[in-house]
Design a protein around this motif. Sequence first.
Motif, mmCIF file in Angstrom:
data_model
loop_
_atom_site.group_PDB
_atom_site.id
_atom_site.type_symbol
_atom_site.label_atom_id
_atom_site.label_comp_id
_atom_site.label_asym_id
_atom_site.label_seq_id
_atom_site.Cartn_x
_atom_site.Cartn_y
_atom_site.Cartn_z
ATOM 1 N N GLY A 166 0.748 -1.249 0.031
ATOM 2 C CA GLY A 166 -0.072 -0.137 0.044
ATOM 3 C C GLY A 166 1.061 1.495 0.107
ATOM 4 N N ALA A 167 0.492 2.222 0.756
ATOM 5 C CA ALA A 167 1.109 3.417 0.972
ATOM 6 C C ALA A 167 2.008 3.229 2.267
ATOM 7 C CB ALA A 167 0.293 4.724 1.002
ATOM 8 N N VAL A 168 3.278 2.306 1.934
ATOM 9 C CA VAL A 168 4.040 2.080 3.244
ATOM 10 C C VAL A 168 4.800 3.372 3.550
ATOM 11 C CG1 VAL A 168 5.821 1.686 1.675
ATOM 12 C CG2 VAL A 168 5.691 0.621 3.902
ATOM 13 N N HIS A 169 5.008 3.265 4.943
ATOM 14 C CA HIS A 169 6.045 4.079 5.749
ATOM 15 C C HIS A 169 7.235 4.424 4.783
ATOM 16 C CE1 HIS A 169 7.862 6.021 9.101
ATOM 17 N NE2 HIS A 169 8.752 5.577 9.179
ATOM 18 N N THR A 170 7.823 5.602 4.540
ATOM 19 C CA THR A 170 8.668 6.103 3.780
ATOM 20 C C THR A 170 8.369 6.381 2.284
ATOM 21 O OG1 THR A 170 9.918 3.900 3.087
ATOM 22 C CG2 THR A 170 10.361 4.674 5.347
#
Length: 509
Positions: free
Chosen positions: A405-409
Amino acid sequence: MTVVETTLGKLRGQDNGGVHVFRGIRYGADTGGENRFRPPVAPAPQPGITEAVRPGASAPQLPRPHNTDPFFSWYSQIEPVSEDCLFLNVFTPASDAARRPVLFWIHGGGWREYAGSAPGFDGSRLAQSQDVVVVTINHRLNVFGFLALETDDPRFADSANVGILDIVAALEWVRDNIAAFGGDPDNVTLFGESGGASKIAALMATRHAKRLFHKAIIESSGGGLKLATREEALGFAGALAGSLGVDRPDPAALQALPMDRILSAITPLGISYRASLDGRTFTHHPFDGAPPPEAAGLPVMTGCTRTEATYYMRDDPANFDLPRDEVIRRLRSLLETDPETATQIHKRYRSVYPDESHSMLMFLAASDFIFKKTTWGMAEMQSRQAPAWAFHFEWNTPVEGGRMGAVHTLEVPFVFGTTAAARPCIGDGPEVEPLAERMMATWAAFARQGDPNNASLPAWPQYSATDRATMILDTECRVESDPGSAARAALDLVAPFGYQHNLSAISQP
């Protein structure tokens, strides 16, 4: 290549496709030996011309798989480590008198690891496309940067926060030298993600950094609201002593130990060594129900990605298809709450997101708990004393079937324009480059004018406690009021996130 004269000598960098790049610029002396655990010392000026073409050493840290895993390494790759690590890098369109906005990057990795020289932090494209100057830095981390030593020796009075004082020294270097690189020392914007964002929050709360920067961009700060207390920090130091097999953390004895032995001693402790209240650098928490008075009038932009928490889940494919009861169990462990409250929180997320899997409900709740309540809480508090803007990065990477998905970083390579370096994480689809252009233009607009509005976006209102206007950053952008708040309100049932919480609770059976 143009030679630039600084207060510490002349530097010669490289021409990188029309961008002047200077790497490995020393802003502080070696922090080893008698300088260990002490404030940074100005380096001696160098005669002749110094070649500034290679990154400096990374701060002491132990290697970990993320350093070389292509999905992460664009962010987490490091150079060989050394206590001689106080280096910075400058990327500029031209070393002239143009006085461009300066974007000063503070890397993430908590307070414990990584470096400012990673491939994803190359500022060449951002500098060239937006006519700004980009600075990235290394500074001391973990116990080398944040060890509270209880001693009457005044040489170690600041040991608890020398990693922050390193960043202050780098900002002082920028103040004194950036004009020679075409930058404006009176228009410096800090930007950082994750641990870097929490360091920015801390810098907003210390008098040492006041007037050294003029705007701040805080991306995905988890534990940035509060620092460690003095009692916690001294306890962490005692734990190090125990791991080393000594009675107490004596400064002189610790200075005599090899770097590697100290690093090995902190590994089994699982402690987040970080900045703390020492009555010197910090007298109060950055955001403890109120904004830091030192940052009055300072414009901020804060935001998160939609599914930050998938960052911690990638190693085990089973994490992406968990049954309901396991999700509730893991939420209970992460949130440090009882089964009934964890079940109630899961039920609220299910009602708001009826079509999502149980695993996705956990990702969303964990992302809200660890990052969004903190980061947008900063925006709300700072909006009482300065202009504030909030964003939500919702573009999903298609890599690995889209499970991350819209992952951390994930927003970082779009901000820097380092999309090629981050290809194993973001892919190379047709939407990548247009999104990068939009993100670079937005960050540069904020750096230039203290307002992120630009031609690539719809009108973006300031953030306030009444409407919580938030820009959704994606291939198509829009403004929403407090996205995700209907579910996130359930987290008011538990205490806010802090570094004492166990992040592995959501990723391990």
